[in-house]
Design a protein around this motif. Sequence first.
Motif, short mmCIF file in Angstrom:
data_model
loop_
_atom_site.label_atom_id
_atom_site.label_comp_id
_atom_site.label_asym_id
_atom_site.label_seq_id
_atom_site.Cartn_x
_atom_site.Cartn_y
_atom_site.Cartn_z
N THR A 95 0.85 -1.19 0.00
CA THR A 95 0.00 0.00 0.00
C THR A 95 0.89 1.25 0.00
OG1 THR A 95 -0.07 0.18 2.42
CG2 THR A 95 -1.77 -1.20 1.35
N TRP A 97 0.77 3.73 2.06
CA TRP A 97 1.23 4.02 3.43
C TRP A 97 2.42 3.13 3.81
CZ3 TRP A 97 0.42 7.67 7.02
CH2 TRP A 97 0.88 7.41 8.31
N SER A 98 2.32 1.83 3.51
CA SER A 98 3.36 0.89 3.91
C SER A 98 4.68 1.19 3.23
CB SER A 98 2.93 -0.55 3.58
OG SER A 98 1.82 -0.93 4.35
N GLU A 117 1.92 11.45 7.19
CA GLU A 117 0.59 11.91 6.79
C GLU A 117 0.67 13.25 6.06
OE1 GLU A 117 -3.61 13.49 8.76
OE2 GLU A 117 -2.40 12.04 9.89
N LYS A 128 -5.46 7.95 -1.01
CA LYS A 128 -5.02 6.70 -1.64
C LYS A 128 -4.14 5.87 -0.72
CE LYS A 128 -6.53 8.03 -5.81
NZ LYS A 128 -7.56 7.32 -6.59
N ARG A 129 -4.02 6.27 0.54
CA ARG A 129 -3.01 5.68 1.42
C ARG A 129 -3.18 4.17 1.63
NH1 ARG A 129 -6.72 8.38 4.29
NH2 ARG A 129 -7.55 7.57 6.25
N HIS A 130 -4.41 3.67 1.54
CA HIS A 130 -4.63 2.24 1.77
C HIS A 130 -4.67 1.44 0.46
CE1 HIS A 130 -5.16 3.12 5.92
NE2 HIS A 130 -6.30 3.76 5.77
N GLU A 131 -4.49 2.11 -0.67
CA GLU A 131 -4.54 1.41 -1.95
C GLU A 131 -3.17 0.82 -2.29
OE1 GLU A 131 -6.31 3.20 -5.32
OE2 GLU A 131 -7.87 4.25 -4.16
N LYS A 132 -3.21 -0.31 -2.98
CA LYS A 132 -1.97 -0.89 -3.47
C LYS A 132 -1.44 -0.05 -4.63
CE LYS A 132 -2.83 -5.64 -2.04
NZ LYS A 132 -2.96 -7.05 -2.48
#
Length: 309
Positions: A95, A97-98, A117, A128-132
């Motif tokens: 993701t 974020w990761s 953040e 879009k932070r949780h999107e791959k």
Amino acid sequence: MDDPILKITGVTKRYDSGFEALRGVDLEIARGEIFALLGPNGAGKTTLIGIICGIVRASGGTVIADGHDIAAEYRAARAKIGLVPQELATDMFETVWSTVTFSRGLFGKPPNRAFVEQILRDLSLWEKRHEKISALSGGMKRRVLIAKALSHEPTILFLDEPTAGVDVELRRDMWAMVRKLRESGVTIILTTHYIEEAEEMADRVGVINRGRIVLVQEKTALMKTLGKTTLTLELAEPLDSLPEALALPGVELADGGHRLNYTADGAAEHASIPDLLRRIDRQGIEFKGIETRRSTLEDIFVDLVRERS
């Protein structure tokens, strides 16, 4: 230059084949500036960036990044530098974020959720932070590369062809973002094939060709001293020859005497064009059309590379 943030002295790179990619490069970058490095393919841009970022080993010379020698103090120097590569190479199944938080950890920085953040918000990536990454558009993937490069709080940011392959609208957005980064205190060095990118953003321009820096100059001064203005007059009646009063450097007849062209260099143009128009008026020569064209940075770059190759 007082206290340059990046000081490159006598840097060379010779490969085992004998090819010299860099031949005694000297360059200083001021703290807080946007510097554009221009050059044709194979000129040495990517090699120089690789050496500064610790990816390529120099054959000779020194590089000091924000007070740290990149060879003797590799970790300290590398921590000062962020690199946004040209290739969209990142883990597509992580993701947003990761991958950004992981990049921060690679440089030994402690977790800082608020800082990450803020980067994502500044780059319009927060939603879009949780999107791959594989699900993002090309423009968003490039923003992720910038976020990764900024994650460890560098003071120097390299952008290698930052807007290659993105549309014009996104390019403009990224220019605005780069200016915002500079305002936050980050020094930015960019390489680009889009000459208008350097013209739009850079404070100074450096031209590299065949492994050598052939010119470094403040952008507006460069365009003033090396730029040209071309004045074309479409004459009401053709001239058989150029009157003696108009036989000035840069003045010529064209198109069978139907056009009069004048090319002025950047330093002389303001005085010369009005003087020429007064001379034409005194000769009683009438014209029915007038056109002027000012050199772009691309014109200057092409001329420089041609002259010094």
